[in-house]
Design an enzyme around this catalytic site. Structure first.
Site, PDB file in Angstrom:
ATOM      1  N   LYS A 185       0.811  -1.225   0.000  1.00  0.00           N
ATOM      2  CA  LYS A 185       0.000   0.000   0.000  1.00  0.00           C
ATOM      3  C   LYS A 185       0.843   1.273   0.000  1.00  0.00           C
ATOM      4  O   LYS A 185       0.445   2.278  -0.596  1.00  0.00           O
ATOM      5  CB  LYS A 185      -0.955  -0.004   1.194  1.00  0.00           C
ATOM      6  CG  LYS A 185      -2.006  -1.098   1.108  1.00  0.00           C
ATOM      7  CD  LYS A 185      -3.052  -0.970   2.187  1.00  0.00           C
ATOM      8  CE  LYS A 185      -4.070  -2.092   2.065  1.00  0.00           C
ATOM      9  NZ  LYS A 185      -5.254  -1.878   2.917  1.00  0.00           N
ATOM     10  N   ASP A 223      -9.798   2.920   2.392  1.00  0.00           N
ATOM     11  CA  ASP A 223      -9.707   2.293   3.727  1.00  0.00           C
ATOM     12  C   ASP A 223     -10.083   3.270   4.829  1.00  0.00           C
ATOM     13  O   ASP A 223     -10.731   2.897   5.811  1.00  0.00           O
ATOM     14  CB  ASP A 223      -8.275   1.810   3.999  1.00  0.00           C
ATOM     15  CG  ASP A 223      -7.948   0.505   3.300  1.00  0.00           C
ATOM     16  OD1 ASP A 223      -8.896  -0.246   2.978  1.00  0.00           O
ATOM     17  OD2 ASP A 223      -6.754   0.232   3.087  1.00  0.00           O
TER      18      ASP A 223
END
Length: 404
Positions: A185, A223
């Site tokens: 990420k 997220d």
């Protein structure tokens, strides 16, 4: 071969990777040799060390003069079967009876999840970039959602070792969008041509879209809102039960204990801080915790102090580490006794759905929020970005809670 009547012949060879990845020339020579046998159909099974080694296989499928079956062996070769129909594979292979064979999707998945009979040259490719990747539930959600909305797409697991190299090799517009998982990420931010301001401030992306007009990679982070809103909604429900309600974020002013300073941890830290929480970060590598704390303007403490950290009651705990994820589902980042200090416990791990951490938190009376709730919320955000449209919220939520 000369005496055959209605039968057809498949000529097959195994291309061994002796430290050198298969090239177009290597595979072309193998195909020429197979064609010279006079077979009706030819088959290549290829050793691959990295997922990028599969790209020449797709090139051969589109250029072979004879019907071609091509399979890249091993976990990193799985997409050779899932995307084979897009490139004209004569047929693809799967594993039987629920057995897991590296590089071979179960036949049940081919028929029920991916439905490869509907994949064609115009199908747009999406997938989850992660390592490991076999725990991902993304294919179970996004593939049915594509079919439900009539979108011609397929979502596949992508076991990627080097994310930068992956994007260099799979660079055409057909590879239209990606979820980004552990441990890529943060590295994926550097692969993007543009990054959404929220994702840039977090320093991590979990979604990348290839812009059709110019092929540029655009990074986002779904997220952050997914996690924070899941926790807020659970706290509001608890307040309602207790006869209290407020328009202010229920996280505001709370001591928010975060475990994990990776990509998911960064998103949660920024989200909690933006809602006015007092964030404290614990991470096995203390230096990473300190770096994230500096970025968010909060506090970091050594991981070994987590069980003893109890400055007040009614705290919030968020586990953004991989502790407790299958196959090590017997593990937990914190002792059961220490959980008594927390009003709410959130676990980003969603395999298994009810982790040991959540089980023990329930036993001591805390409100719990499963990683499944975060998963479905971030996936809804991703699907909107993937299709440039609206996500079928009720359908996707039902799929998640039925399948997981």
């Amino acid at each position: 071969m000369s005496s055959r009547s209605n039968s057809k012949i498949i000529a097959s060879t195994y291309v061994i990777n002796a430290g050198n990845p298969p090239t177009k020339d290597t595979l072309c020579n193998s195909i020429i040799n197979l064609q010279s046998t006079g077979a009706d159909i030819i088959k290549l099974v290829i050793d691959v060390a990295y997922i990028t080694d599969v790209a020449p296989v797709f090139h051969m499928l589109t250029h072979s003069q004879l019907p071609l079956i091509a399979r890249a062996a091993g976990d990193r070769g799985l997409i050779s079967q899932l995307l084979g129909p897009k490139y004209g594979a004569f047929f693809v292979c799967g594993s039987l009876a629920g057995k897991s064979t590296p590089g071979l999707p179960p036949l049940t998945s081919i028929k029920q999840v991916y439905k490869l009979q509907y994949v064609n040259p115009d199908t747009r490719v999406f997938g989850v970039i992660s390592n490991p990747v076999d725990h991902s539930k993304g294919p179970l959600l996004h593939n049915p959602a594509f079919r439900h909305t009539g979108y011609n797409g397929i979502y596949v697991p992508l076991l990627v070792d080097n994310v930068k190299e992956f994007f260099r090799v799979f660079s055409c517009n057909d590879y239209a969008g990606f979820s980004v998982g552990i441990p890529h990420k943060e590295a994926a931010v550097r692969c993007c041509d543009e990054v959404d301001p929220l994702a840039k401030s977090i320093g991590a992306v979990n979604t990348i879209i290839r812009r059709p007009s110019d092929g540029k990679l655009i990074g986002y982070n779904t997220d952050c809102e997914a996690c924070v809103t899941a926790i807020e909604d659970a706290l509001r429900e608890r307040q309602k039960t207790n006869g209290r309600a407020s328009n202010v974020s229920p996280i505001a002013g709370k001591l928010f204990v975060l475990v994990g300073a990776g990509g998911a941890g960064r998103a949660i830290a920024f989200g909690a801080k933006s809602r006015g929480a007092r964030v404290v970060i614990f991470n096995r590598k203390y230096e990473r915790a300190k770096a994230l704390a500096a970025a968010v303007s909060c506090e970091a403490l050594p991981y070994e102090h987590l069980n003893d950290f109890c400055p007040e009651k009614g705290m919030i705990l968020a586990n953004a580490s991989a502790v407790g994820m299958q196959p090590k589902s017997d593990q937990t980042p914190i002792s059961k006794e220490a959980l008594r200090s927390y009003e709410l416990v959130f676990d980003a791990v969603y395999t298994p759905r009810n982790t040991r951490l959540l089980q023990e938190a329930t036993e001591v009376g805390a409100t719990v929020v499963s990683g499944v709730e975060m998963f479905v919320r971030q996936a809804l955000g991703q699907f909107k970005l993937f299709t440039n449209g609206l996500a079928p919220v009720d359908f996707m939520r039902r799929i998640v809670y039925e399948q997981f």
